[in-house]
Design an enzyme around this catalytic site. Structure first.
Site, PDB file in Angstrom:
ATOM      1  N   ARG A 239      11.749  -6.264   4.941  1.00 40.05           N
ATOM      2  CA  ARG A 239      11.579  -4.815   4.765  1.00 40.05           C
ATOM      3  C   ARG A 239      12.526  -4.036   5.682  1.00 40.05           C
ATOM      4  O   ARG A 239      12.705  -4.379   6.849  1.00 40.05           O
ATOM      5  CB  ARG A 239      10.129  -4.441   5.080  1.00 40.05           C
ATOM      6  CG  ARG A 239       9.867  -2.955   4.957  1.00 40.05           C
ATOM      7  CD  ARG A 239       8.432  -2.650   4.702  1.00 40.05           C
ATOM      8  NE  ARG A 239       7.585  -2.862   5.868  1.00 40.05           N
ATOM      9  CZ  ARG A 239       6.273  -2.616   5.863  1.00 40.05           C
ATOM     10  NH1 ARG A 239       5.680  -2.205   4.767  1.00 40.05           N
ATOM     11  NH2 ARG A 239       5.575  -2.820   6.948  1.00 40.05           N
TER      12      ARG A 239
ATOM     13  N   ARG B 132      -0.193  -9.101  13.239  1.00 36.52           N
ATOM     14  CA  ARG B 132      -0.763  -8.121  12.291  1.00 36.52           C
ATOM     15  C   ARG B 132      -1.605  -8.814  11.218  1.00 36.52           C
ATOM     16  O   ARG B 132      -2.644  -8.299  10.819  1.00 36.52           O
ATOM     17  CB  ARG B 132       0.367  -7.326  11.624  1.00 36.52           C
ATOM     18  CG  ARG B 132       1.001  -6.326  12.572  1.00 36.52           C
ATOM     19  CD  ARG B 132       2.321  -5.824  12.038  1.00 36.52           C
ATOM     20  NE  ARG B 132       2.188  -4.917  10.933  1.00 36.52           N
ATOM     21  CZ  ARG B 132       3.162  -4.659  10.061  1.00 36.52           C
ATOM     22  NH1 ARG B 132       4.329  -5.254  10.176  1.00 36.52           N
ATOM     23  NH2 ARG B 132       2.964  -3.803   9.089  1.00 36.52           N
TER      24      ARG B 132
ATOM     25  N   ARG C 186      11.584  -2.168  11.307  1.00 33.19           N
ATOM     26  CA  ARG C 186      10.546  -1.785  12.257  1.00 33.19           C
ATOM     27  C   ARG C 186      10.306  -2.933  13.237  1.00 33.19           C
ATOM     28  O   ARG C 186      10.345  -4.102  12.845  1.00 33.19           O
ATOM     29  CB  ARG C 186       9.239  -1.491  11.495  1.00 33.19           C
ATOM     30  CG  ARG C 186       9.213  -0.129  10.872  1.00 33.19           C
ATOM     31  CD  ARG C 186       8.107   0.078   9.861  1.00 33.19           C
ATOM     32  NE  ARG C 186       6.814  -0.501  10.202  1.00 33.19           N
ATOM     33  CZ  ARG C 186       5.724  -0.368   9.443  1.00 33.19           C
ATOM     34  NH1 ARG C 186       5.771   0.319   8.308  1.00 33.19           N
ATOM     35  NH2 ARG C 186       4.588  -0.922   9.795  1.00 33.19           N
TER      36      ARG C 186
ATOM     37  N   LYS D 227       0.828  -1.210   0.000  1.00 24.82           N
ATOM     38  CA  LYS D 227       0.000   0.000   0.000  1.00 24.82           C
ATOM     39  C   LYS D 227       0.865   1.264   0.000  1.00 24.82           C
ATOM     40  O   LYS D 227       0.620   2.184  -0.761  1.00 24.82           O
ATOM     41  CB  LYS D 227      -0.928   0.040   1.233  1.00 24.82           C
ATOM     42  CG  LYS D 227      -1.900  -1.115   1.318  1.00 24.82           C
ATOM     43  CD  LYS D 227      -2.889  -0.940   2.465  1.00 24.82           C
ATOM     44  CE  LYS D 227      -2.259  -0.966   3.857  1.00 24.82           C
ATOM     45  NZ  LYS D 227      -1.614  -2.245   4.218  1.00 24.82           N
TER      46      LYS D 227
ATOM     47  N   ARG E 177      -9.317   0.834   8.802  1.00 24.48           N
ATOM     48  CA  ARG E 177      -8.855  -0.522   9.067  1.00 24.48           C
ATOM     49  C   ARG E 177      -9.904  -1.333   9.821  1.00 24.48           C
ATOM     50  O   ARG E 177      -9.670  -2.517  10.087  1.00 24.48           O
ATOM     51  CB  ARG E 177      -7.585  -0.469   9.908  1.00 24.48           C
ATOM     52  CG  ARG E 177      -6.298  -0.798   9.143  1.00 24.48           C
ATOM     53  CD  ARG E 177      -5.184  -0.614  10.127  1.00 24.48           C
ATOM     54  NE  ARG E 177      -3.961  -1.299   9.852  1.00 24.48           N
ATOM     55  CZ  ARG E 177      -2.896  -0.730   9.289  1.00 24.48           C
ATOM     56  NH1 ARG E 177      -2.950   0.496   8.833  1.00 24.48           N
ATOM     57  NH2 ARG E 177      -1.774  -1.404   9.177  1.00 24.48           N
TER      58      ARG E 177
HETATM   59  P1  AMP Z   1       1.116   0.511   8.941  1.00 24.84           P
HETATM   60  O1  AMP Z   1       2.370   1.244   8.691  1.00 24.84           O
HETATM   61  O2  AMP Z   1      -0.049   1.020   8.113  1.00 24.84           O
HETATM   62  O3  AMP Z   1       1.262  -0.983   8.844  1.00 24.84           O
HETATM   63  O4  AMP Z   1       0.693   0.831  10.450  1.00 24.84           O
HETATM   64  C1  AMP Z   1       1.544   0.481  11.530  1.00 24.84           C
HETATM   65  C2  AMP Z   1       0.730   0.334  12.800  1.00 24.84           C
HETATM   66  O5  AMP Z   1       0.073   1.574  13.108  1.00 24.84           O
HETATM   67  C3  AMP Z   1      -0.399  -0.687  12.725  1.00 24.84           C
HETATM   68  O6  AMP Z   1       0.054  -2.001  12.973  1.00 24.84           O
HETATM   69  C4  AMP Z   1      -1.308  -0.173  13.840  1.00 24.84           C
HETATM   70  O7  AMP Z   1      -0.801  -0.469  15.118  1.00 24.84           O
HETATM   71  C5  AMP Z   1      -1.215   1.322  13.663  1.00 24.84           C
HETATM   72  N1  AMP Z   1      -2.232   1.818  12.703  1.00 24.84           N
HETATM   73  C6  AMP Z   1      -2.021   2.383  11.481  1.00 24.84           C
HETATM   74  N2  AMP Z   1      -3.179   2.723  10.921  1.00 24.84           N
HETATM   75  C7  AMP Z   1      -4.159   2.362  11.775  1.00 24.84           C
HETATM   76  C8  AMP Z   1      -5.575   2.432  11.762  1.00 24.84           C
HETATM   77  N3  AMP Z   1      -6.230   2.935  10.713  1.00 24.84           N
HETATM   78  N4  AMP Z   1      -6.250   1.955  12.842  1.00 24.84           N
HETATM   79  C9  AMP Z   1      -5.614   1.454  13.907  1.00 24.84           C
HETATM   80  N5  AMP Z   1      -4.283   1.347  13.997  1.00 24.84           N
HETATM   81  C10 AMP Z   1      -3.551   1.791  12.940  1.00 24.84           C
END
Ligand code: AMP
Length: 224
Positions: free
Chosen positions: A134, A178, A167, A20, A95
């Site tokens: 990554r 996740r 990360r 994404k 999400r």
């Molecule tokens: P990402 O980089 O999009 O994978 O986001 C990293 C982490 O941020 C996720 O595993 C969640 O803990 C948190 N996060 C990001 N976006 C959301 C969302 N829309 N709702 C809840 N938690 C989020």
């Protein structure tokens, strides 16, 4: 009716590792869309030690979702700053169904139309391979992969020269969590947007430029 890609309001859906963020960066470069990543916004809040960052940190490191009310408030603030003529791509939001419902209400309130929800489809073994390999730049958020997208100098960001990191949530225990969270909480959004006639499903293994072209074709028809 033809849609101007530069003013589109898009959501990118897909499991962690589906690409994404990479796809959203491509759409920003190609079409000038503003890239809004909740993950990037949250990581910046954590880095800066804000109240939101402190609250979000534990959830993020374990691979759990940050509570809906925090995310919804954060996005209301972010989207409220954009005019309806500004094109943007939402990466990582919504999400959950509660977030999708809140987004719908938010967009109605500020007069934005959602043009499409693109589900980037990638099978689990490939997701795990991508996530474990990554590496990211903690400074400018550029993303690399130890096998398929190596930086020019090992461990160093091509864009800004910072040392790359893995990360915490790209380590295997958090990844398993996740993916489970994605299946239980985010996958229902596929039906949510399908029934609203907004869903476009795209194979996420074909490359960013090809995915971009598929999105354009799905929304605007073939370019002659
Ligand atoms: P990402 O980089 O999009 O994978 O986001 C990293 C982490 O941020 C996720 O595993 C969640 O803990 C948190 N996060 C990001 N976006 C959301 C969302 N829309 N709702 C809840 N938690 C989020």
């Amino acid at each position: 009716m033809a849609v101007d890609v530069r003013t589109m309001h898009l959501i990118l859906l897909g499991a962690p590792g589906a690409g994404k963020g990479t796809q959203a960066s491509y759409l920003r470069e190609q079409w000038g869309l503003v890239h809004i990543s909740t993950g990037d916004i949250l990581r910046a809040e954590v880095r800066e030690g804000t109240a939101l960052g402190l609250e979000a940190k534990g959830y993020m490191e374990s691979g759990a979702l940050v509570p809906d009310d925090l995310i919804i408030r954060m996005m209301e603030e972010r989207l409220g700053k954009l005019g309806a003529e500004t094109g943007y791509v939402l990466d990582g939001f919504p999400r959950t169904v509660a977030q999708a419902e809140a987004l719908q209400a938010m967009l109605e309130r500020i007069g934005h139309t959602l043009n499409a929800v693109v589900n980037i489809d990638v099978a689990d073994p490939e997701l795990i391979r991508r996530l474990t390999g990554r590496r990211v730049c903690p400074n400018c958020n550029a993303v690399y992969h130890i096998d398929t997208m190596k930086p020019k100098v090992d461990g160093i960001c091509d864009v800004c020269g910072s040392a790359l990191i893995q990360r915490k949530d790209d380590q295997i225990e958090a990844i398993t969590n996740r993916l489970a969270v994605y299946k239980s909480q985010t996958q229902p959004l596929i039906d949510f947007y399908q029934t609203r006639g907004l869903l476009v499903v795209i194979d996420g293994t074909i490359g960013v430029a090809q995915v971009g072209e598929k999105i354009r074709t799905a929304l605007c028809g073939e370019v002659n």
